[in-house]
Design a protein around this motif. Structure first.
Motif, PDB file in Angstrom:
ATOM      1  N   PHE A 227       0.815  -1.210   0.000  1.00  0.00           N
ATOM      2  CA  PHE A 227       0.000   0.000   0.000  1.00  0.00           C
ATOM      3  C   PHE A 227       0.851   1.263   0.000  1.00  0.00           C
ATOM      4  CE2 PHE A 227      -3.460  -2.646   2.217  1.00  0.00           C
ATOM      5  CZ  PHE A 227      -4.043  -2.970   1.008  1.00  0.00           C
ATOM      6  N   SER A 228       2.093   1.144   0.473  1.00  0.00           N
ATOM      7  CA  SER A 228       2.953   2.326   0.444  1.00  0.00           C
ATOM      8  C   SER A 228       3.191   2.794  -0.984  1.00  0.00           C
ATOM      9  CB  SER A 228       4.293   2.046   1.148  1.00  0.00           C
ATOM     10  OG  SER A 228       5.171   1.269   0.338  1.00  0.00           O
ATOM     11  N   ARG A 229       3.099   1.889  -1.950  1.00  0.00           N
ATOM     12  CA  ARG A 229       3.260   2.278  -3.358  1.00  0.00           C
ATOM     13  C   ARG A 229       2.216   3.320  -3.764  1.00  0.00           C
ATOM     14  NH1 ARG A 229       1.274  -2.038  -7.471  1.00  0.00           N
ATOM     15  NH2 ARG A 229      -0.663  -1.087  -6.712  1.00  0.00           N
ATOM     16  N   ASP A 230       0.958   3.087  -3.391  1.00  0.00           N
ATOM     17  CA  ASP A 230      -0.090   4.028  -3.773  1.00  0.00           C
ATOM     18  C   ASP A 230       0.008   5.316  -2.964  1.00  0.00           C
ATOM     19  OD1 ASP A 230      -0.770   1.907  -5.349  1.00  0.00           O
ATOM     20  OD2 ASP A 230      -2.872   1.831  -4.756  1.00  0.00           O
ATOM     21  N   VAL A 231       0.484   5.211  -1.709  1.00  0.00           N
ATOM     22  CA  VAL A 231       0.742   6.411  -0.919  1.00  0.00           C
ATOM     23  C   VAL A 231       1.835   7.247  -1.583  1.00  0.00           C
ATOM     24  CG1 VAL A 231       1.572   7.279   1.305  1.00  0.00           C
ATOM     25  CG2 VAL A 231      -0.026   5.355   1.239  1.00  0.00           C
ATOM     26  N   ILE A 232       2.868   6.587  -2.089  1.00  0.00           N
ATOM     27  CA  ILE A 232       3.954   7.291  -2.786  1.00  0.00           C
ATOM     28  C   ILE A 232       3.421   7.976  -4.041  1.00  0.00           C
ATOM     29  CG2 ILE A 232       6.078   6.905  -4.115  1.00  0.00           C
ATOM     30  CD1 ILE A 232       6.614   4.614  -1.967  1.00  0.00           C
ATOM     31  N   ALA A 233       2.557   7.289  -4.781  1.00  0.00           N
ATOM     32  CA  ALA A 233       1.961   7.899  -5.970  1.00  0.00           C
ATOM     33  C   ALA A 233       1.189   9.158  -5.596  1.00  0.00           C
ATOM     34  CB  ALA A 233       1.046   6.894  -6.671  1.00  0.00           C
ATOM     35  N   MET A 234       0.417   9.076  -4.538  1.00  0.00           N
ATOM     36  CA  MET A 234      -0.353  10.250  -4.105  1.00  0.00           C
ATOM     37  C   MET A 234       0.568  11.352  -3.593  1.00  0.00           C
ATOM     38  SD  MET A 234      -3.779   8.571  -2.387  1.00  0.00           S
ATOM     39  CE  MET A 234      -2.971   7.334  -1.388  1.00  0.00           C
ATOM     40  N   SER A 235       1.635  10.972  -2.902  1.00  0.00           N
ATOM     41  CA  SER A 235       2.583  11.967  -2.399  1.00  0.00           C
ATOM     42  C   SER A 235       3.303  12.670  -3.554  1.00  0.00           C
ATOM     43  CB  SER A 235       3.611  11.291  -1.486  1.00  0.00           C
ATOM     44  OG  SER A 235       2.985  10.679  -0.381  1.00  0.00           O
ATOM     45  N   THR A 236       3.608  11.914  -4.608  1.00  0.00           N
ATOM     46  CA  THR A 236       4.216  12.515  -5.790  1.00  0.00           C
ATOM     47  C   THR A 236       3.280  13.541  -6.404  1.00  0.00           C
ATOM     48  OG1 THR A 236       5.412  10.458  -6.218  1.00  0.00           O
ATOM     49  CG2 THR A 236       5.235  12.014  -8.052  1.00  0.00           C
ATOM     50  N   ALA A 237       2.002  13.202  -6.464  1.00  0.00           N
ATOM     51  CA  ALA A 237       1.015  14.138  -6.995  1.00  0.00           C
ATOM     52  C   ALA A 237       0.922  15.386  -6.132  1.00  0.00           C
ATOM     53  CB  ALA A 237      -0.349  13.463  -7.097  1.00  0.00           C
ATOM     54  N   VAL A 238       0.984  15.227  -4.825  1.00  0.00           N
ATOM     55  CA  VAL A 238       0.947  16.396  -3.927  1.00  0.00           C
ATOM     56  C   VAL A 238       2.123  17.319  -4.230  1.00  0.00           C
ATOM     57  CG1 VAL A 238       1.197  17.124  -1.521  1.00  0.00           C
ATOM     58  CG2 VAL A 238      -0.344  15.247  -2.089  1.00  0.00           C
ATOM     59  N   ALA A 239       3.305  16.720  -4.454  1.00  0.00           N
ATOM     60  CA  ALA A 239       4.487  17.540  -4.738  1.00  0.00           C
ATOM     61  C   ALA A 239       4.343  18.294  -6.051  1.00  0.00           C
ATOM     62  CB  ALA A 239       5.736  16.646  -4.774  1.00  0.00           C
ATOM     63  N   LEU A 240       3.883  17.618  -7.085  1.00  0.00           N
ATOM     64  CA  LEU A 240       3.848  18.224  -8.414  1.00  0.00           C
ATOM     65  C   LEU A 240       2.619  19.100  -8.640  1.00  0.00           C
ATOM     66  CD1 LEU A 240       5.156  15.258 -10.602  1.00  0.00           C
ATOM     67  CD2 LEU A 240       6.432  17.225  -9.687  1.00  0.00           C
ATOM     68  N   THR A 241       1.617  18.969  -7.798  1.00  0.00           N
ATOM     69  CA  THR A 241       0.389  19.736  -8.009  1.00  0.00           C
ATOM     70  C   THR A 241       0.560  21.221  -7.702  1.00  0.00           C
ATOM     71  OG1 THR A 241      -2.023  19.529  -7.776  1.00  0.00           O
ATOM     72  CG2 THR A 241      -0.743  19.631  -5.735  1.00  0.00           C
ATOM     73  N   HIS A 242       1.735  21.631  -7.185  1.00  0.00           N
ATOM     74  CA  HIS A 242       2.009  23.065  -7.052  1.00  0.00           C
ATOM     75  C   HIS A 242       2.039  23.754  -8.412  1.00  0.00           C
ATOM     76  CE1 HIS A 242       3.682  21.568  -3.156  1.00  0.00           C
ATOM     77  NE2 HIS A 242       3.082  22.653  -2.722  1.00  0.00           N
ATOM     78  N   ASP A 243       2.210  22.958  -9.473  1.00  0.00           N
ATOM     79  CA  ASP A 243       2.078  23.458 -10.846  1.00  0.00           C
ATOM     80  C   ASP A 243       3.036  24.609 -11.123  1.00  0.00           C
ATOM     81  OD1 ASP A 243       0.987  23.278 -13.375  1.00  0.00           O
ATOM     82  OD2 ASP A 243      -0.665  24.645 -12.958  1.00  0.00           O
ATOM     83  N   ALA A 244       4.258  24.446 -10.645  1.00  0.00           N
ATOM     84  CA  ALA A 244       5.241  25.519 -10.795  1.00  0.00           C
ATOM     85  C   ALA A 244       6.473  25.045 -11.561  1.00  0.00           C
ATOM     86  CB  ALA A 244       5.662  26.015  -9.411  1.00  0.00           C
ATOM     87  N   PHE A 245       6.331  23.968 -12.365  1.00  0.00           N
ATOM     88  CA  PHE A 245       7.515  23.290 -12.885  1.00  0.00           C
ATOM     89  C   PHE A 245       7.426  23.044 -14.387  1.00  0.00           C
ATOM     90  CE2 PHE A 245       6.387  21.690  -8.623  1.00  0.00           C
ATOM     91  CZ  PHE A 245       7.372  22.353  -7.900  1.00  0.00           C
ATOM     92  N   ASP A 246       8.599  23.039 -15.007  1.00  0.00           N
ATOM     93  CA  ASP A 246       8.720  22.724 -16.424  1.00  0.00           C
ATOM     94  C   ASP A 246       9.124  21.274 -16.656  1.00  0.00           C
ATOM     95  OD1 ASP A 246       8.986  25.662 -17.976  1.00  0.00           O
ATOM     96  OD2 ASP A 246       9.536  25.677 -15.863  1.00  0.00           O
ATOM     97  N   ALA A 247       9.634  20.623 -15.643  1.00  0.00           N
ATOM     98  CA  ALA A 247      10.087  19.238 -15.728  1.00  0.00           C
ATOM     99  C   ALA A 247      10.225  18.712 -14.309  1.00  0.00           C
ATOM    100  CB  ALA A 247      11.424  19.137 -16.474  1.00  0.00           C
ATOM    101  N   ALA A 248      10.415  17.393 -14.190  1.00  0.00           N
ATOM    102  CA  ALA A 248      10.548  16.793 -12.864  1.00  0.00           C
ATOM    103  C   ALA A 248      11.632  15.729 -12.877  1.00  0.00           C
ATOM    104  CB  ALA A 248       9.226  16.173 -12.412  1.00  0.00           C
ATOM    105  N   LEU A 249      12.392  15.690 -11.790  1.00  0.00           N
ATOM    106  CA  LEU A 249      13.388  14.650 -11.543  1.00  0.00           C
ATOM    107  C   LEU A 249      12.938  13.857 -10.331  1.00  0.00           C
ATOM    108  CD1 LEU A 249      16.668  16.738 -11.982  1.00  0.00           C
ATOM    109  CD2 LEU A 249      15.376  15.482 -13.724  1.00  0.00           C
ATOM    110  N   LEU A 250      12.876  12.539 -10.473  1.00  0.00           N
ATOM    111  CA  LEU A 250      12.356  11.690  -9.409  1.00  0.00           C
ATOM    112  C   LEU A 250      13.481  10.816  -8.866  1.00  0.00           C
ATOM    113  CD1 LEU A 250       8.937  10.600 -10.941  1.00  0.00           C
ATOM    114  CD2 LEU A 250       9.538  12.692  -9.727  1.00  0.00           C
ATOM    115  N   LEU A 251      13.722  10.934  -7.573  1.00  0.00           N
ATOM    116  CA  LEU A 251      14.821  10.247  -6.905  1.00  0.00           C
ATOM    117  C   LEU A 251      14.276   9.035  -6.166  1.00  0.00           C
ATOM    118  CD1 LEU A 251      15.936  13.061  -7.568  1.00  0.00           C
ATOM    119  CD2 LEU A 251      17.066  13.087  -5.342  1.00  0.00           C
TER     120      LEU A 251
END
Length: 604
Positions: free
Chosen positions: A127-151
């Motif tokens: 279930f942590s996989r889906d939590v990570i997916a949602m957390s990624t969306a929370v990070a990117l939903t600021h809508d302030a980016f031209d690209a993303a790097l995922l570590l």
């Protein structure tokens, strides 16, 4: 192109037509809305860089200066993720040199399956996989980016990052790995000590000493489990810079690759000639490439869940029949522990991903006509990175294996078929990893011994009750029952019994992970026992037939008798160690063959 690969790809494209079109329409709408930071009000935008250094603030005032998001899974408990502590500063400095900025937009949880293995916390792992997916969306939903790097590197982290980032698939996205730790205690010796401990012939201190010599420094664990399978897939899907997967952390080459990612992300951002959004990179052909890579290298069975979920996030619909069909034509090119004696460092030295990609393309088993973050064509990934006078560049990888005990060409493989097969029959549908199992163990018919959790089996072994031929049925381990924990702790016990000459196998609705070994294991049985599956009606002594050659998993009990039996009931509490917080996920999660996710409409 191999006709089966072509046929399976066409079938997936046809099956996915509606879902894929809907996904691409949503991504085009997001792109058409324009660069996110340009839509922010002055107050919104000022909030986004209020704490930035003065130089960054001035660049961020420039409407044409790109801003790159960093989503990190750093923590210093996971050896694979500890190196990420340094990465944001490397990335920010490289972005600054390119006239851009980079910001840590958010972090995602990253639990270690190695720590939680056999413990209650493992019930949160999937279930942590889906939590990570949602957390990624929370990070990117600021809508302030031209690209993303995922570590990210490890088991659920990379699939979760992929799933979350695909919701922002109009952006270019590059994955930034950390690399494997250096080799420690030889894997054969580690396995030997584990076997001795399982028999009571080694002390806990001796076992701990062995494990510490195996897991001894920063970087990914070096066996070919789910974490390293993730890294292979990111290459096969074109989401890494070529050859980035297996370079050690804290080395000049690793740092150079890390610094190159923001530069490349800026080059492939919208507005230039090389625009390569994630929605174009992840499509039916790149998903097939990932499946073929998994089969050719004997990778983790966990990806019969994760790849299904990742693909679905991009509007691509795959199932276990696709894995099975591709497995029948994909040769096994690699032997890496636990499927062989050597680790991923030896795999990399023998030719690694550049060799595997070349072989699969030359054999017509993988698609070259794909978009990657490195440019058009998967052939970019038959190259390897190196430093020439301190400057990062790429050269052609070896066309011949440098160690045929680890890597072989497609015309002289270890096995003619890939490492994962579909099983079907009276007990449902399941998958089996065959690459590490000797041929004589791939077919077994024996009476069932039924256990409702892994601790019951381990206790029976300690009591000396398992010295016989049997098929262990470990049920109520599916996603709805308890979150589908890995049952890796059963491997040493079952392996010891098999070594004694007993015919043994495992049938379960749980997982066995990328560390699945030499004992035949029908895993991910669907439907699971908690959701109407017939595993809930199996009794001790029922004869079960598992035949990986024929693709059969059946029970030799009259179907009407089996259906009339009362159903066993799961006895797990679902409380403690945070499990109570995930009750809604257990109630809502989809079936294993659908990716075992809560994120898709109709998942339950």
């Amino acid at each position: 192109m191999n006709p089966v690969t072509a046929e399976v790809t066409a079938r997936i494209i046809d099956r996915s037509r509606e879902a894929r079109a809907d996904y691409l329409d949503r991504m085009e709408a997001a792109r058409s809305a324009g660069v996110g930071r340009a839509k922010l009000s002055c107050a919104n935008w000022a909030h986004a860089f209020a704490a930035s250094p003065e130089g960054d603030k001035q660049r961020m005032r420039n409407p044409t200066a790109p801003n790159v998001a960093i989503v990190t899974s750093y923590n210093d408990m996971l050896s694979a993720h500890q190196p990420f502590e340094r990465f944001p500063e490397l990335i920010k400095a490289a972005a600054e040199a390119a006239g851009a900025t980079a910001q840590v937009a958010g972090g995602v949880p990253a639990m270690c399956d190695g720590v939680t293995q056999g413990r209650p916390g493992m019930e949160l792992s999937l279930f942590s996989r889906d939590v990570i997916a949602m957390s990624t969306a929370v990070a990117l939903t600021h809508d302030a980016f031209d690209a993303a790097l995922l570590l990210g590197v490890c088991d659920k982290i990379v699939p979760g990052l992929v799933m979350g980032a695909l919701a922002f698939g109009h952006l270019p996205v590059i994955f930034v790995p950390a690399g494997p730790m250096t080799s420690g205690l030889p894997n054969a010796e580690k396995a030997r000590v584990r076997g001795l401990y399982a028999q009571g012939l080694a002390t806990r201190d001796e076992l701990l000493d062995s494990e510490m010599k195996s897991y001894h420094g920063p970087g990914t664990c070096t066996f070919y489990g789910t974490a390293n399978s993730n890294q292979m897939m990111m290459e096969m899907m074109g989401l890494h810079l070529p050859g980035a997967a297996f370079v050690h952390p804290n080395t000049p080459l690793r740092d150079a690759l890390t610094a190159a990612t923001p530069r490349r992300a800026i080059e492939i951002a919208d507005g230039g000639n090389a625009y390569a959004p994630m929605s174009a990179v992840v499509d039916a052909k790149s998903i097939v490439n990932a499946v073929v890579g998994l089969l050719a290298t004997g990778g983790s069975t966990n990806h019969t869940l994760h790849l299904v979920a990742m693909a679905r996030a991009a509007g691509v619909l795959i199932d276990w029949s696709d894995f099975d069909a591709l497995s029948k034509v994909t040769p096994l090119l690699a032997r890496v522990y636990p499927n062989g004696s050597e680790d991923v460092n030896a795999f990399h030295a023998a030719g690694g991903m550049a060799f595997v990609v070349r072989q699969l393309l030359d054999a017509g088993l993988a698609h070259d006509d794909v978009v990657t973050v490195a440019g058009l064509g998967l052939r970019h990934y038959q190259t390897e990175p190196f430093l020439q006078d301190g400057v990062l560049t790429w050269r052609e990888g070896t066309a011949t294996s440098l160690n045929t005990d680890i890597l072989r060409p497609a015309d002289n493989p270890f096995q003619r078929e890939g490492g994962i097969r579909l099983l079907a029959g009276g007990l449902g549908r399941a998958v089996i990893k065959t690459s590490a199992v000797k041929d004589e163990h791939l077919k077994i018919e024996a009476p069932a011994l039924v256990f409702d959790d892994q601790d019951e089996l381990l206790a029976a072994h300690k009591r000396g009750e398992l010295n016989r031929d049997f098929i262990a049925v470990v049920r109520f381990q599916g996603p709805q029952a308890n979150g589908m924990p890995e049952l890796h702790s059963l491997t040493p016990v079952l392996g010891v019994l098999q070594d004694k000459g007993f015919k043994v196998a495992l049938v379960t609705d749980g997982r066995m992970s990328g560390a699945s070994g030499k004992v035949p294991a029908a895993i991910h049985v669907t439907p699971e026992a908690a959701c109407g599956g017939l595993l809930a009606q199996v009794r001790d002594g029922d004869v079960i037939r598992l035949d990986a050659h024929a693709g059969v998993l059946e029970i030799k009990v009259d179907p009407s008798e089996l259906a009339a039996r009362p159903r066993a009931v799961a006895k797990g509490s679902g409380f403690g160690y945070g499990r109570e917080l995930f009750g809604w996920m257990r109630r809502s999660v989809g079936a294993a063959e659908a990716g075992a996710s809560v994120l898709f409409e109709g998942a339950a």
